[in-house]
Design a protein around this motif. Structure first.
Motif, PDB file in Angstrom:
ATOM      1  N   TYR A  25       0.833  -1.206   0.000  1.00 42.33           N
ATOM      2  CA  TYR A  25       0.000   0.000   0.000  1.00 42.33           C
ATOM      3  C   TYR A  25       0.869   1.259   0.000  1.00 42.33           C
ATOM      4  O   TYR A  25       0.556   2.245  -0.683  1.00 42.33           O
ATOM      5  CB  TYR A  25      -0.912  -0.021   1.223  1.00 42.33           C
ATOM      6  N   SER A  26       1.964   1.237   0.739  1.00 41.99           N
ATOM      7  CA  SER A  26       2.846   2.405   0.801  1.00 41.99           C
ATOM      8  C   SER A  26       3.504   2.669  -0.544  1.00 41.99           C
ATOM      9  O   SER A  26       3.707   3.829  -0.932  1.00 41.99           O
ATOM     10  CB  SER A  26       3.908   2.194   1.887  1.00 41.99           C
ATOM     11  N   VAL A  27       3.835   1.609  -1.265  1.00 41.48           N
ATOM     12  CA  VAL A  27       4.405   1.787  -2.606  1.00 41.48           C
ATOM     13  C   VAL A  27       3.399   2.485  -3.516  1.00 41.48           C
ATOM     14  O   VAL A  27       3.750   3.389  -4.287  1.00 41.48           O
ATOM     15  CB  VAL A  27       4.824   0.427  -3.194  1.00 41.48           C
ATOM     16  N   SER A  87       8.129  11.193  14.962  1.00 42.80           N
ATOM     17  CA  SER A  87       8.648  11.563  13.644  1.00 42.80           C
ATOM     18  C   SER A  87       7.519  11.907  12.679  1.00 42.80           C
ATOM     19  O   SER A  87       7.613  12.873  11.910  1.00 42.80           O
ATOM     20  CB  SER A  87       9.494  10.415  13.084  1.00 42.80           C
ATOM     21  N   VAL A  88       6.437  11.115  12.713  1.00 45.11           N
ATOM     22  CA  VAL A  88       5.288  11.401  11.843  1.00 45.11           C
ATOM     23  C   VAL A  88       4.701  12.767  12.173  1.00 45.11           C
ATOM     24  O   VAL A  88       4.425  13.587  11.277  1.00 45.11           O
ATOM     25  CB  VAL A  88       4.221  10.293  11.989  1.00 45.11           C
ATOM     26  N   ASN A  89       4.511  13.023  13.445  1.00 40.66           N
ATOM     27  CA  ASN A  89       3.939  14.312  13.851  1.00 40.66           C
ATOM     28  C   ASN A  89       4.869  15.472  13.497  1.00 40.66           C
ATOM     29  O   ASN A  89       4.410  16.539  13.064  1.00 40.66           O
ATOM     30  CB  ASN A  89       3.666  14.305  15.358  1.00 40.66           C
ATOM     31  N   ARG A  90       6.168  15.254  13.671  1.00 41.13           N
ATOM     32  CA  ARG A  90       7.126  16.316  13.347  1.00 41.13           C
ATOM     33  C   ARG A  90       7.109  16.626  11.855  1.00 41.13           C
ATOM     34  O   ARG A  90       7.159  17.796  11.444  1.00 41.13           O
ATOM     35  CB  ARG A  90       8.527  15.899  13.781  1.00 41.13           C
ATOM     36  N   ASN A  91       7.039  15.582  11.044  1.00 42.88           N
ATOM     37  CA  ASN A  91       6.995  15.805   9.598  1.00 42.88           C
ATOM     38  C   ASN A  91       5.733  16.560   9.198  1.00 42.88           C
ATOM     39  O   ASN A  91       5.774  17.473   8.365  1.00 42.88           O
ATOM     40  CB  ASN A  91       7.056  14.467   8.858  1.00 42.88           C
ATOM     41  N   GLU A 107      11.956  14.852  -1.062  1.00 52.63           N
ATOM     42  CA  GLU A 107      12.487  13.925  -0.058  1.00 52.63           C
ATOM     43  C   GLU A 107      11.624  13.933   1.204  1.00 52.63           C
ATOM     44  O   GLU A 107      11.392  12.881   1.812  1.00 52.63           O
ATOM     45  CB  GLU A 107      13.928  14.308   0.282  1.00 52.63           C
ATOM     46  N   ALA A 108      11.141  15.113   1.585  1.00 54.97           N
ATOM     47  CA  ALA A 108      10.309  15.206   2.792  1.00 54.97           C
ATOM     48  C   ALA A 108       8.981  14.482   2.594  1.00 54.97           C
ATOM     49  O   ALA A 108       8.491  13.794   3.505  1.00 54.97           O
ATOM     50  CB  ALA A 108      10.071  16.667   3.149  1.00 54.97           C
ATOM     51  N   ASP A 120       7.409   7.027   4.216  1.00 54.41           N
ATOM     52  CA  ASP A 120       8.274   5.999   4.803  1.00 54.41           C
ATOM     53  C   ASP A 120       8.052   5.875   6.308  1.00 54.41           C
ATOM     54  O   ASP A 120       7.926   4.762   6.836  1.00 54.41           O
ATOM     55  CB  ASP A 120       9.742   6.317   4.513  1.00 54.41           C
ATOM     56  N   VAL A 121       8.017   6.998   7.013  1.00 59.92           N
ATOM     57  CA  VAL A 121       7.871   6.921   8.472  1.00 59.92           C
ATOM     58  C   VAL A 121       6.464   6.460   8.847  1.00 59.92           C
ATOM     59  O   VAL A 121       6.278   5.743   9.845  1.00 59.92           O
ATOM     60  CB  VAL A 121       8.217   8.266   9.142  1.00 59.92           C
TER      61      VAL A 121
END
Length: 418
Positions: free
Chosen positions: A147-149, A348-352, A390-391, A397-398
């Motif tokens: 699914y992520s792909v 990390s998800v929240n920070r992004n 990239e972000a 990814d995260v």
């Protein structure tokens, strides 16, 4: 009146046609729930475990039964010398014998055998729960990766669209004399770099579908749809559910089986016995006879026979207890590692979402505005756009890594403990 009927008829036809045309759109998609259902229905490992349970159940039926009786046929005291030699009915001692013998294991041994068989059935059931956990967890992990792909692939369409807009902007700047003609190459270079990234995405898709196909078969080629699962993660409660993990819970029937085998070995020190009934037919001038006899085992040398077997079974039990403790420590470490990783990925998800992505977008907008006004260079724009790409990919990814971690936690300590 007729006009209304025709309108109603055409409405029905149009509705049916729309429904038929919509069916292909529903085909070829795969939700997580459907993948889990297919995996449980089609996994060969679960079929093997079902057969193992059936085998253990069948083997438990005769566990406490007596051995089959023995039929005895023969001739006793057959003369080979003297005046009655080679005669079967002249000597009064010659008898044709038919009889039956039944061995009688002691009651403790039979009871222990029943306990061993029952524990074997429970052990097979526990092993199936372990196999089911592996199937469901592995299927969920493979679906999340697939699914992520697909999420990344959709995002590349936006990347190419933004690249075309950049190309239009560069041409406009060149036409207005605010940029060098060589700048026209830069959007093409960026498009080529995007194509390279997308080529790697094709590889990732093939690998993800191959992993999913292992569990659900050809349905893995369908497009995964839905959203990443949002399982409740009890970061403080999972430590109390650790012992309910199927791999650790399987040691309960395994320990019972080992203890029953110890009792069976100890029962060898008690005498088994048997009885025998014979009918003995002699010549017509002599009367027929019957005989009954009993026999007992005499365990007179336990130090060289029964005691070593008992010691061996005790050693096997000690081995099981040590293996369980080792596995418990391993799962404790894994649980703490997974929980720490989940907390890190959650941050990390929240920070992004709250910081890195908005800042990257803002940087692209500012550098693009400067470039359009002739105050900035294209190099800064491309660098900012690369950081944004990239972000955005890192965000997927995260989120994928967080979903994978939550899947491992949920199936191991959430679902299995219910």
């Amino acid at each position: 009146m007729n006009f209304k009927c025709y309108c109603t008829g055409w409405s029905l036809v149009a509705g049916l046609a729309a429904s038929v045309l919509a069916l292909p759109c529903l085909a070829g998609v795969l939700t997580l729930d459907e993948a889990l259902r297919l995996a449980e229905n089609n996994a060969p490992s679960l079929t093997a475990q079902d057969a193992k349970i059936q085998a253990a159940t069948s083997a438990a039926i005769p566990a406490g039964e007596l051995p089959d009786p023995k039929l005895l046929l023969g001739v006793q005291n057959y003369p080979i010398g003297g005046p009655d030699r080679w005669s079967i009915d002249q000597d009064f001692m010659t008898m044709q014998v038919v009889g039956i013998r039944q061995e009688m294991p002691n009651s403790d041994k039979r009871k222990a055998r029943i306990e061993v068989a029952d524990a074997a059935v429970d052990r097979a059931s526990a092993e199936r729960r372990v196999a089911r956990l592996n199937v469901r967890q592995s299927t969920a992990l493979a679906w999340i990766s697939s699914y992520s792909v697909e999420r990344k692939d959709v995002m590349f369409q936006d990347f190419y669209k933004e690249n075309r807009l950049l190309s239009d902007t560069v041409r406009s700047q060149i036409a207005g004399g605010r940029a060098q003609p060589a700048d026209a190459v830069t959007p093409k270079q960026e498009a080529a770099q995007l194509a390279e990234l997308q080529d790697d995405l094709v590889r990732q898709r093939a690998q993800a579908r191959a992993a999913l196909k292992r569990w659900i078969g050809p349905a893995a080629n369908d497009k995964p749809v839905g959203s990443l699962p949002d399982w409740p993660i009890e970061t403080s409660g999972y430590s109390h559910k650790l012992q309910h993990h199927p791999e650790l819970a399987a040691f309960v029937p395994m320990t019972r089986e080992a203890q029953a085998k110890i009792r069976e070995a100890k029962a060898e020190k008690q005498s088994d016995w048997s009885w025998e009934f014979d009918y003995q037919h002699r010549g017509q001038q002599f009367g027929d006879m019957v005989s009954v006899q009993f026999s007992w085992d005499l365990p007179l040398f336990p130090d060289s026979r029964q005691n070593p077997k008992i010691a061996a079974k005790h050693a096997e039990l000690n081995q099981l207890e040590a293996e369980r403790e080792a596995l418990s420590r391993e799962h404790t470490q894994q649980l703490e590692d997974e929980l720490a990783d989940y907390e890190r990925l959650n941050r990390s998800v929240n920070r992004n979402q709250e910081s890195l992505l908005p800042l990257a977008k803002e940087k692209v907008e500012l550098t693009m505005a400067s470039y359009r006004s002739g105050k900035g260079d294209l190099k800064s724009v491309v660098a900012a756009r690369r950081e944004l790409i990239e972000a955005r990919l890192k965000q997927i990814d995260v989120e994928e890594q967080r979903a994978l971690t939550s899947a491992r936690l949920y199936f191991s300590y959430g679902e299995s403990a219910q």
